[in-house]
Motif scaffolding. Structure first.
Motif, PDB file in Angstrom:
ATOM      1  N   ASP A   1       0.808  -1.224   0.000  1.00 49.82           N
ATOM      2  CA  ASP A   1       0.000   0.000   0.000  1.00 49.82           C
ATOM      3  C   ASP A   1       0.841   1.275   0.000  1.00 49.82           C
ATOM      4  N   THR A   2       2.013   1.227   0.631  1.00 51.58           N
ATOM      5  CA  THR A   2       2.836   2.436   0.754  1.00 51.58           C
ATOM      6  C   THR A   2       3.926   2.545  -0.308  1.00 51.58           C
ATOM      7  N   GLY A   3       4.235   1.425  -0.958  1.00 49.75           N
ATOM      8  CA  GLY A   3       5.334   1.435  -1.914  1.00 49.75           C
ATOM      9  C   GLY A   3       6.698   1.289  -1.258  1.00 49.75           C
ATOM     10  N   ILE A   4       6.711   1.060   0.045  1.00 46.65           N
ATOM     11  CA  ILE A   4       7.973   0.827   0.758  1.00 46.65           C
ATOM     12  C   ILE A   4       8.343  -0.639   0.563  1.00 46.65           C
ATOM     13  N   PRO A   5       9.574  -0.909   0.143  1.00 52.22           N
ATOM     14  CA  PRO A   5       9.950  -2.318  -0.076  1.00 52.22           C
ATOM     15  C   PRO A   5       9.737  -3.178   1.168  1.00 52.22           C
ATOM     16  N   TYR A   6       9.230  -4.368   0.952  1.00 47.07           N
ATOM     17  CA  TYR A   6       9.002  -5.307   2.047  1.00 47.07           C
ATOM     18  C   TYR A   6      10.300  -5.537   2.816  1.00 47.07           C
ATOM     19  N   SER A   7      11.417  -5.612   2.108  1.00 45.82           N
ATOM     20  CA  SER A   7      12.707  -5.857   2.758  1.00 45.82           C
ATOM     21  C   SER A   7      13.062  -4.752   3.751  1.00 45.82           C
TER      22      SER A   7
END
Length: 149
Positions: free
Chosen positions: A22-28
């Motif tokens: 949803d935020t576009g922040i990488p899961y890693s």
């Protein structure tokens, strides 16, 4: 700070994957944060706070109430605020007291102060669960008016 993020995940019944998507922040990035390998950079912390509808102060553990809101004139101002608060978080009690003294001094200088100095001092005191006493507020006023500070 991750503990606060984790509480938000639980209270909103969300997963790291969902927040990342949803935020576009990488899961890693979120996974590294969870595992203590890193902390998200300022822009990502701001996205996370906005995503959950909380303030940066809340995300950083400075305030306990979620309903407090901060208004910034720009993303740059919000990022600067986050950078300052991140630095303050690294200080011990003596460092925070010195920071408070210096901030009181800066507020006393017209070229640095907003119009409502009293609110800035109240904000400095709001980092605790104790309301400032009249004596503490008088002391702050004395510091602000001390030309030799």
């Amino acid at each position: 700070m991750y503990e606060i993020f984790e509480k938000l995940l639980i209270s909103h019944n969300l997963s790291l994957y969902k927040v990342a998507k949803d935020t576009g922040i990488p899961y890693s990035t979120l996974s590294d944060w969870k595992n203590g390998r890193s902390t998200p950079k300022q822009d990502k912390m701001l996205k996370i706070a906005e995503y959950f509808g909380v303030t940066l102060n809340y995300m950083m553990g400075i305030v306990k109430e979620i309903d407090m809101t901060m208004q910034f004139d720009s993303d740059e101002e919000a990022m600067l605020y986050l950078d300052i608060m991140s630095s303050i978080e690294k200080l011990n009690k003596n460092g925070m007291n010195e920071t408070k003294r210096y901030l009181s001094y800066l507020v006393s200088l017209s070229e640095y102060a907003n119009n409502d100095d009293r609110n800035i001092l109240n904000a400095a005191h709001s980092r605790t669960d104790i309301e400032p006493t009249d004596d503490e507020m008088k002391n702050d006023d004395d510091i602000m008016n001390d030309k030799d500070f």
